[in-house]
Design an enzyme around this catalytic site. Sequence first.
Site, PDB file in Angstrom:
ATOM      1  N   GLY A  34      13.402 -45.612  64.832  1.00  0.00           N
ATOM      2  CA  GLY A  34      13.157 -46.939  65.384  1.00  0.00           C
ATOM      3  C   GLY A  34      12.526 -47.856  64.339  1.00  0.00           C
ATOM      4  N   ASP A  35      11.993 -48.933  64.865  1.00  0.00           N
ATOM      5  CA  ASP A  35      11.364 -49.976  64.066  1.00  0.00           C
ATOM      6  C   ASP A  35      10.347 -49.464  63.035  1.00  0.00           C
ATOM      7  OD1 ASP A  35      11.794 -52.617  64.139  1.00  0.00           O
ATOM      8  OD2 ASP A  35       9.944 -53.094  65.233  1.00  0.00           O
TER       9      ASP A  35
ATOM     10  N   THR B   6      16.457 -45.162  69.592  1.00  0.00           N
ATOM     11  CA  THR B   6      15.272 -45.181  70.456  1.00  0.00           C
ATOM     12  C   THR B   6      15.715 -45.518  71.857  1.00  0.00           C
ATOM     13  OG1 THR B   6      13.276 -46.418  71.047  1.00  0.00           O
ATOM     14  CG2 THR B   6      14.848 -47.594  69.698  1.00  0.00           C
TER      15      THR B   6
ATOM     16  N   GLY C  21      10.126 -41.321  67.991  1.00  0.00           N
ATOM     17  CA  GLY C  21      10.495 -40.712  69.275  1.00  0.00           C
ATOM     18  C   GLY C  21      11.921 -40.176  69.254  1.00  0.00           C
TER      19      GLY C  21
ATOM     20  N   ARG D 152       7.681 -49.167  75.666  1.00  0.00           N
ATOM     21  CA  ARG D 152       6.600 -49.803  74.888  1.00  0.00           C
ATOM     22  C   ARG D 152       6.437 -51.261  75.322  1.00  0.00           C
ATOM     23  NH1 ARG D 152       4.697 -46.585  70.818  1.00  0.00           N
ATOM     24  NH2 ARG D 152       6.154 -44.998  70.107  1.00  0.00           N
TER      25      ARG D 152
ATOM     26  N   ARG E  86       5.893 -38.507  64.107  1.00  0.00           N
ATOM     27  CA  ARG E  86       5.352 -39.804  63.672  1.00  0.00           C
ATOM     28  C   ARG E  86       4.310 -39.460  62.618  1.00  0.00           C
ATOM     29  NH1 ARG E  86       5.507 -41.063  69.491  1.00  0.00           N
ATOM     30  NH2 ARG E  86       7.330 -42.380  69.787  1.00  0.00           N
TER      31      ARG E  86
ATOM     32  N   ASP F  40      14.465 -51.747  71.437  1.00  0.00           N
ATOM     33  CA  ASP F  40      13.594 -52.845  70.996  1.00  0.00           C
ATOM     34  C   ASP F  40      13.767 -53.161  69.508  1.00  0.00           C
ATOM     35  OD1 ASP F  40      12.546 -50.503  69.998  1.00  0.00           O
ATOM     36  OD2 ASP F  40      10.482 -50.901  70.607  1.00  0.00           O
TER      37      ASP F  40
ATOM     38  N   ASP G 205      13.975 -47.200  73.792  1.00  0.00           N
ATOM     39  CA  ASP G 205      13.336 -48.476  74.153  1.00  0.00           C
ATOM     40  C   ASP G 205      14.249 -49.692  73.990  1.00  0.00           C
ATOM     41  OD1 ASP G 205      11.091 -46.939  74.527  1.00  0.00           O
ATOM     42  OD2 ASP G 205      10.211 -47.415  72.576  1.00  0.00           O
TER      43      ASP G 205
HETATM   44  O1  F6P Z   1       9.489 -45.036  71.679  1.00  0.00           O
HETATM   45  C1  F6P Z   1       9.886 -44.105  72.635  1.00  0.00           C
HETATM   46  C2  F6P Z   1       8.770 -43.834  73.602  1.00  0.00           C
HETATM   47  O2  F6P Z   1       9.226 -42.872  74.536  1.00  0.00           O
HETATM   48  C3  F6P Z   1       8.206 -45.053  74.323  1.00  0.00           C
HETATM   49  O3  F6P Z   1       9.007 -45.496  75.380  1.00  0.00           O
HETATM   50  C4  F6P Z   1       6.865 -44.550  74.761  1.00  0.00           C
HETATM   51  O4  F6P Z   1       5.954 -45.605  74.919  1.00  0.00           O
HETATM   52  C5  F6P Z   1       6.463 -43.668  73.612  1.00  0.00           C
HETATM   53  O5  F6P Z   1       7.656 -43.294  72.927  1.00  0.00           O
HETATM   54  C6  F6P Z   1       5.721 -42.431  74.016  1.00  0.00           C
HETATM   55  O6  F6P Z   1       5.265 -41.819  72.872  1.00  0.00           O
HETATM   56  P1  F6P Z   1       4.826 -40.295  72.814  1.00  0.00           P
HETATM   57  O7  F6P Z   1       6.072 -39.463  72.964  1.00  0.00           O
HETATM   58  O8  F6P Z   1       4.192 -40.147  71.493  1.00  0.00           O
HETATM   59  O9  F6P Z   1       3.907 -40.088  73.969  1.00  0.00           O
END
Ligand code: F6P
Length: 319
Positions: A101-102, A125, A10, A171, A71, A129, A127
């Site tokens: 991130g992780d 990130t 992300g 998340r 991703r 986390d 998040d």
């Molecule tokens: O990890 C960052 C994040 O924005 C989370 O908070 C969320 O759950 C996820 O990515 C959303 O993913 P995407 O952008 O693939 O919908």
Amino acid sequence: MALAIMCSGGDAPGMNPAIKKFVDYLYERGETPYFIYDGLEGLIDGKIKKAVHKDVAGIVHRGGTIIRSSRSKRFFDPAYRQEAWKNLESRGIDGLVVLGGDGSFRAMDVFSKEYPLNFVGIPTTIDNDIYGTDTCLGVDTALNVIRDALDKIRDTASSFSRAFVVELMGRECGYLTVVSAVTSGAEICIIPEVDFNWHVAKEHLQREMKHGRNYILALVAEGTEMTSDIADWLENEIGMETRITILGHVQRGGSPTVADRMLGFEFVVHAVDHLFSSERSNKVLVVQKSEIKMMEIDDVVNHRYRLDPELLGMLNRLD
Ligand code: F6P
């Protein structure tokens, strides 16, 4: 020596200031910066190019990332990792700075055990986390975006005597929601890490409503999947007309705050210095009590982030 920078997972505000610093700092040191576009997907496909000052002119205030991110499912496959390695080797790149991130660090951990690559991970990130670090690049901007939205929602909630349930990202982690609840004075905060006591919350809200409360702000972390349950409860059990706002990807955008710009700069300088040092082992940078430190990648990816009990203590929860 040539180093490359890549964003993975992300996107988050602060990536662009970090990318700019990377280019400026490497030229200052007389070295060559490379960009890997589109994250791990681009690494597999060889979307790699030498970066010049012009690429990073006028980007420091921009959210997102000018080199884009992704991703990658393909990176789980060893055959694609081999492609990725060939793309780095053929260009003489032996050091990588990864903003991610992780999940991205996990992928890099596997990759660096298979091939003689050196990398430094910069926790990035919204998040917050990632194990071992008090904060990540992007978190401060996201919190400020949320604060701005909540202040506006409170204006309409109080004017119209309504309850608002606002769902926030993160998340499985409730960090954004807890900090936002504390700083916005939300009446209800629901996060994956803490069980919600419906009974005590109901008594508390009813008592306050008896004394004149005419609106309610309830923050719900996406990881709880309780947004519509809370809205139904507020409407039917508490007896207040309720609206739901899902803040969504708005939380990932916006001009990076001063704190995120500074953090991006500092992270990159530490990462580059480490990659040019004699040690050069694979590490993740972390912030602990306002100081930037290095952590072993194994430590970071093999532990789970836990919310600081002191932060949880600040939450004026309704139980
Ligand atoms: O990890 C960052 C994040 O924005 C989370 O908070 C969320 O759950 C996820 O990515 C959303 O993913 P995407 O952008 O693939 O919908």
